[in-house]
Design a protein around this motif. Structure first.
Motif, PDB file in Angstrom:
ATOM      1  N   SER B 177       0.639  -1.105   0.195  1.00  0.00           N
ATOM      2  CA  SER B 177       0.003   0.026   0.110  1.00  0.00           C
ATOM      3  C   SER B 177       0.880   1.158   0.078  1.00  0.00           C
ATOM      4  CB  SER B 177      -0.780  -0.090   1.220  1.00  0.00           C
ATOM      5  OG  SER B 177      -0.161   0.458   2.526  1.00  0.00           O
ATOM      6  N   PHE B 178       0.238   2.407  -0.205  1.00  0.00           N
ATOM      7  CA  PHE B 178       1.088   3.635   0.058  1.00  0.00           C
ATOM      8  C   PHE B 178       1.698   3.678   1.502  1.00  0.00           C
ATOM      9  CE2 PHE B 178      -1.803   4.540  -3.505  1.00  0.00           C
ATOM     10  CZ  PHE B 178      -0.625   4.804  -4.454  1.00  0.00           C
ATOM     11  N   ALA B 179       1.071   3.078   2.302  1.00  0.00           N
ATOM     12  CA  ALA B 179       1.621   3.049   3.872  1.00  0.00           C
ATOM     13  C   ALA B 179       2.635   2.084   4.273  1.00  0.00           C
ATOM     14  CB  ALA B 179       0.665   3.309   4.758  1.00  0.00           C
ATOM     15  N   THR B 180       2.746   1.116   3.483  1.00  0.00           N
ATOM     16  CA  THR B 180       3.481  -0.036   3.824  1.00  0.00           C
ATOM     17  C   THR B 180       4.968   0.252   4.344  1.00  0.00           C
ATOM     18  OG1 THR B 180       2.260  -1.317   2.257  1.00  0.00           O
ATOM     19  CG2 THR B 180       4.345  -2.247   3.284  1.00  0.00           C
ATOM     20  N   PRO B 181       5.882   1.242   3.552  1.00  0.00           N
ATOM     21  CA  PRO B 181       7.138   1.565   4.170  1.00  0.00           C
ATOM     22  C   PRO B 181       7.037   1.970   5.536  1.00  0.00           C
ATOM     23  CG  PRO B 181       6.990   2.004   1.844  1.00  0.00           C
ATOM     24  CD  PRO B 181       5.525   1.736   2.606  1.00  0.00           C
ATOM     25  N   VAL B 182       6.131   3.042   5.756  1.00  0.00           N
ATOM     26  CA  VAL B 182       6.133   3.726   6.994  1.00  0.00           C
ATOM     27  C   VAL B 182       5.945   2.697   8.200  1.00  0.00           C
ATOM     28  CG1 VAL B 182       4.047   4.768   6.803  1.00  0.00           C
ATOM     29  CG2 VAL B 182       5.720   5.739   8.355  1.00  0.00           C
ATOM     30  N   LEU B 183       4.811   1.894   7.932  1.00  0.00           N
ATOM     31  CA  LEU B 183       4.279   1.229   8.797  1.00  0.00           C
ATOM     32  C   LEU B 183       5.235  -0.091   9.135  1.00  0.00           C
ATOM     33  CD1 LEU B 183       0.733   0.498   7.749  1.00  0.00           C
ATOM     34  CD2 LEU B 183       1.472   2.165   9.491  1.00  0.00           C
ATOM     35  N   LEU B 184       6.007  -0.679   8.147  1.00  0.00           N
ATOM     36  CA  LEU B 184       7.013  -1.625   8.292  1.00  0.00           C
ATOM     37  C   LEU B 184       8.280  -1.081   9.202  1.00  0.00           C
ATOM     38  CD1 LEU B 184       7.605  -3.331   4.949  1.00  0.00           C
ATOM     39  CD2 LEU B 184       6.350  -4.211   6.831  1.00  0.00           C
ATOM     40  N   ALA B 185       8.816   0.121   8.959  1.00  0.00           N
ATOM     41  CA  ALA B 185       9.615   0.988   9.707  1.00  0.00           C
ATOM     42  C   ALA B 185       9.197   0.989  11.172  1.00  0.00           C
ATOM     43  CB  ALA B 185      10.125   2.209   9.104  1.00  0.00           C
ATOM     44  N   ALA B 186       7.807   1.403  11.417  1.00  0.00           N
ATOM     45  CA  ALA B 186       7.301   1.512  12.867  1.00  0.00           C
ATOM     46  C   ALA B 186       7.408   0.144  13.560  1.00  0.00           C
ATOM     47  CB  ALA B 186       5.775   2.232  12.571  1.00  0.00           C
TER      48      ALA B 186
END
Lengths: 312, 311
Positions: B177-186
């Motif tokens: 999704s557009f949010a996957t990278p930030v959610l993975l880092a979090a």
């Protein structure tokens, strides 16, 4: 509908107890000619048409008829040359249409197992009574024609219901060719009976290799040789099974049969540790000698899960 | 009939990327990084361990390898399961024989069923990566952010329940999704295998910290080439060897390159295909130009090499 069929327990290939085929052989090798009848004008199953094109599919139908008129005979003579008997995946309706083919296979002491009545009649949507009728018809038709009781099953066109395996186990079938999870046999979890999965292979099935994977005749021969070499090598640890599932309307084509012969010749020439046999003989050996050993090994590894197929 | 006016407006038409995940960097720009020991190429071998259910939703699209024929499609269920039961052990044996380490992304929901395999991967010293919850949990643009956050947290806790704390992630079907990278880092993930925009690991910056993308080649994917594109094992092997030679060719210009190669158990683990894998591993294990390691060690080697080249 279930996401995990629970037909067998997870059983990793490594460190399994040893299987030895008769005579200390490492690889059990069998050939499965599919002897099929596809109807000219089959009734439509709601989930899948009898032919991919509107009936009559003249090219598809007549190519398969060519297999029955010419292809099987060419393949039989080739297998005779290498002393290999077939285990026939039979559309049992063919017995009525083409008894000459059945007689030629009986004369060679080939084995028959059920591949449904016609390969244009699918199991999708059948109720229990209907599926029982197909199974009983298969058993009876082959018994009348050959005097032998069939012990193996390959669902017509690989179409199943959730109860297929319980039913064939109840009718005292020994093996199913419908499951492709392994290169060794394994008990199937059914409510009754003693049914095992028989390695049959879609990966080296000529329908897949010539069709879906678009292999040339020579490449298919090379694939078969490598498949054989690898499974024979692994059979040193514990006996493996290799099957070549065939369709004469494909493999017996004049442009393919000689390349295919080179694979049979390779297998024949390297067969000192190979049990060249039939599916029922493999099943008989496994169910009498290795059934309990397999169940115990799965249990000892803590991998036995409760329930039976489609019935957790 | 016409399109709305804003169809001809281009709000991100400017120098560089049209997203803020990572900066634009053409191949010749910036400082190149040389791995120690004259290693011109780092190779990451990625072995995806996925379980294909008999009744997938197929949403938003079918995961590669998902069921094909009407339920119950035991034909495809069992051919995929072959990979986890038999094929993967051929890959493990081949890696062991060549003395090479790989990275195994595993669907979190398969950890329980495949426990003996997980132990075999661990005891051989390979890296275990998170591979989402299952092949039927595809992260995509239409996925609610809160749901995605839960999926990532559930994945992490299923691994934790098995005593595993992977910091490398691959998304099911490598879709995001557009949010996957930030959610993975979090969620504590450091490395991601979904992006392949470069020939070196690329650091993304997210509001929750960095995420390193190690390139994994879709164009050399064994399932894509051998099944979808119907190429032969010899052709697959020749293309990988050609890629290795090309990537090793100009270390003085570009520094050390990275190549990620997918080895799918139900594909390359077939008896008639495993010889091609053994040939590649033989070449990799004897080629002095090549550094084969798990992705965490490759990214760490790049980090150390880039620090020493800037100091």
């Amino acid at each position: 509908m279930m996401n995990d069929p629970n037909l067998y327990d997870y059983w990793p290939y490594r460190n399994r107890p040893r299987i030895e085929w008769p005579g200390g052989k490492k690889l059990a090798f069998w050939v499965a000619p599919n002897i099929e009848y596809y109807e000219f004008d089959p009734p439509k199953n709601p989930q899948r048409p009898g032919w991919p094109k509107p009936s009559p599919d003249v090219v598809g139908y007549s190519q398969r008829d060519w297999g029955n008129r010419i292809g099987h005979w060419r393949l039989m003579e080739l297998m005779d040359k290498y002393g290999m008997r077939g285990s026939i995946s039979l559309s049992t309706g063919l017995i009525d249409h083409h008894p000459e083919i059945i007689e030629a296979c009986v004369a060679r002491d080939w084995e028959f197992f059920s591949h449904g009545i016609y390969n244009t009649r699918y199991s999708y949507g059948m109720n229990e009574a209907q599926e029982r009728a197909v199974i009983e018809d298969s058993i009876r038709s082959v018994q009348v024609a050959t005097g032998k009781r069939i012990r193996g099953y390959l669902a017509p066109a690989l179409t199943h219901t959730e109860r297929t395996f319980d039913l064939i186990a109840e009718y005292d079938f020994w093996y199913t060719c419908d499951l492709f999870q392994d290169d060794q046999p394994q008990p199937i979890k059914t409510k009754s009976g003693q049914l095992m999965s028989m390695p049959y292979s879609l990966e080296v099935n000529d329908v897949i290799t010539y069709g879906q994977l678009a292999m040339t005749p020579q490449r298919y021969a090379d694939v078969l040789k490598r498949q054989f070499d690898q499974l024979l090598e692994e059979g040193t640890r514990s006996g493996t099974v290799m099957c070549i599932p065939l369709h004469a309307y494909l493999v017996s084509q004049p442009h393919r049969i000689r390349a295919f012969e080179s694979a049979l010749a390779h297998i024949y020439q390297n067969s000192s540790d190979v049990w060249i046999t039939t599916a029922a003989e493999i099943a008989n050996h496994f169910r009498t000698s290795y059934w309990d050993q397999t169940i115990s090994d799965i249990s000892a590894r803590g991998l036995t899960r409760p329930g039976t197929g489609f019935n957790p | 009939m016409s399109l709305p006016d804003d169809y001809l407006t281009y709000p991100r038409r400017q120098y560089g990327m049209d997203q803020d995940l990572y900066p634009w960097r053409p191949v010749q720009a910036g400082k190149s990084v040389a791995l120690p020991g004259d290693r011109n190429l780092a190779v990451a071998l990625i072995v995806p361990i996925e379980h294909h259910g008999l009744n997938p939703s197929g949403k938003p699209f079918k995961h590669p390898g998902a069921m094909v024929t009407p339920y119950p499609d035991l034909r495809h269920y069992t051919t995929r399961d072959y990979g986890n039961r038999v094929g993967v052990f051929r890959i493990l044996d081949a890696l062991d024989h060549a003395g090479l380490k790989a990275t195994f992304p595993i669907n979190a929901m398969a950890l329980e069923r495949l426990e003996p395999l997980v132990h075999a991967i661990q005891s051989a010293g390979h890296e275990i990566a998170a591979y989402g919850l299952s092949t039927d949990h595809i992260h995509w643009g239409g996925l609610d952010r809160a749901v995605e956050e839960t999926w990532i947290a559930e994945t992490t806790s299923l691994f934790a329940a098995k005593g595993l704390a992977p910091t490398t992630w691959m998304s099911p079907a490598r879709q995001q999704s557009f949010a996957t990278p930030v959610l993975l880092a979090a969620g504590g993930y450091k490395i991601c295998l979904d992006w392949e925009m470069d020939e070196v690991p690329v650091e993304m910056t997210t509001d929750s910290g960095p995420l390193t993308c190690l390139p994994l080649s879709n164009e050399l994917d064994d399932r894509l080439l051998l099944i979808d594109r119907r190429q032969s094992e010899e052709d697959w092997l020749a293309q990988i060897l050609a890629a290795i030679d090309c990537l090793c060719a100009q270390p003085e210009r570009f520094g050390s390159r990275t190549l990620g190669i997918t080895l799918t158990p139900y594909v390359i683990g077939q008896p008639f295909r495993i010889a091609a894998l053994r040939a590649i591993l033989r070449q990799l294990s004897t080629d002095r130009r090549v550094f084969v390691e798990n992705v965490t060690r490759i990214c760490e080697a790049y980090r150390l090499a880039s620090q020493s080249s800037t100091s």
